[in-house]
Design an enzyme around this catalytic site. Structure first.
Site, PDB file in Angstrom:
ATOM      1  N   CYS A   1      50.671  14.551  16.918  1.00  0.00           N
ATOM      2  CA  CYS A   1      50.285  14.471  15.583  1.00  0.00           C
ATOM      3  C   CYS A   1      48.728  13.541  15.862  1.00  0.00           C
ATOM      4  O   CYS A   1      48.940  12.524  15.861  1.00  0.00           O
ATOM      5  CB  CYS A   1      50.754  13.373  14.700  1.00  0.00           C
ATOM      6  SG  CYS A   1      50.257  13.872  13.035  1.00  0.00           S
TER       7      CYS A   1
ATOM      8  N   GLU B   1      46.928  21.466  13.717  1.00  0.00           N
ATOM      9  CA  GLU B   1      46.682  21.377  14.775  1.00  0.00           C
ATOM     10  C   GLU B   1      45.897  22.869  15.210  1.00  0.00           C
ATOM     11  O   GLU B   1      45.975  23.447  14.429  1.00  0.00           O
ATOM     12  CB  GLU B   1      48.445  22.160  15.198  1.00  0.00           C
ATOM     13  CG  GLU B   1      49.017  21.941  16.724  1.00  0.00           C
ATOM     14  CD  GLU B   1      48.577  19.977  17.077  1.00  0.00           C
ATOM     15  OE1 GLU B   1      48.197  19.696  18.015  1.00  0.00           O
ATOM     16  OE2 GLU B   1      49.378  19.489  17.434  1.00  0.00           O
TER      17      GLU B   1
END
Length: 271
Positions: free
Chosen positions: A2, A114
């Site tokens: 993350c 992402e």
């Protein structure tokens, strides 16, 4: 992994959702659609109030800095490298094992970003014609619109270069716990995109479903084996993923338009 996420919910919404007992309006943060390492973020945690006679843990909404600085660190320079803690090893790593046992938190988010390298771009890289391929960002978020409650840790660090009464003498920092990305199908997947989170990236933030919030935040729970059971991945099929504009790749860009779904990826063919 993350490395970037979105957090636009107001503190008034979070206090009700997480049954917050204490938060300081002075710590209010502006909505942030492009949260990057070292930024200040909201965290839900339980600990006694400072200088209070009653030492019972109180659920609080606090403003922390993303990028954990271990209590034993000589300086905070490595914070940007400690934004994530792996669920598989968090209980044994020197920087994380003490916070894991005593200082756990929830980091509320809308979802996380992402990046995926397009197949055409990968081919150029293989041919040596492009050293840094462009990547297509995806936004991953609960399909039902619920808060994305990321499991986190927090830690205190004392800046010994400052006097005790200096307002910045203590740093409170945090890290997001990550786990292996789900291989099961997404609840909602793009027509020409990834069908599972693992097709986007092998890691993902560990999302805590609401039935685990109380146990995760409870500081009286210190048994490592019991705590590790809380690190089990959530049920599959709760998430959706969709392509967003490459503007999010620049941390200086910020606004709700970063979450708008694209009809098709900007970066060629991906899958």
């Amino acid at each position: 992994m993350c490395g970037r996420y979105a957090a636009s919910r107001r503190p008034e919404d979070l206090t009700g959702l997480f049954q917050i007992e204490k938060w300081e309006p002075a710590e209010t943060l502006a909505p942030d659609w492009n949260v990057a390492p070292t930024k200040e973020v909201y965290a839900v945690l339980e600990r006694p109030l400072k200088d209070a006679e009653d030492r019972r843990p109180v659920r609080q909404l606090r403003k922390l800095r993303w990028g954990l600085v271990p209590s034993f660190a000589k300086n905070p320079e490595g914070a940007a490298r400690m934004i994530n803690a792996r669920a598989e090893t968090v209980h044994e790593k020197p920087s994380f094992r003490r916070p894991f046992a005593a200082r756990r938190c929830i980091l509320p988010a809308d979802g996380y970003y992402e990046w995926v390298t397009g197949s055409d771009e990968r081919e150029l890289e293989v041919q040596g014609r492009k050293k840094r391929p462009r990547k297509q960002p995806y936004f991953v978020t609960p399909a039902d619109g619920a808060v994305f409650a990321m499991a986190g840790l927090y830690e205190f660090w004392r800046d010994r270069t400052l006097p005790d009464d200096h307002p910045q003498s203590w740093w409170v920092t945090c890290s997001v716990i990550t786990t292996e990305a789900e291989t099961g199908p997404l609840a909602v997947a793009p027509a020409d995109g990834p069908h599972s989170l693992s097709e986007i990236h092998p890691r993902m933030p560990l999302m805590l479903t609401q039935d685990r919030w109380d146990a995760w935040l409870d500081p009286s729970r210190t048994d490592v084996d019991e705590l590790r059971e809380l690190l089990a991945p959530p049920p599959t099929g709760l998430m959706r993923a969709y392509p967003v504009a490459t503007a999010v790749s620049n941390v200086r860009n910020n606004g709700p338009e970063l979450l708008e779904e694209l009809a098709a990826p900007e970066v060629g063919t991906l899958f």
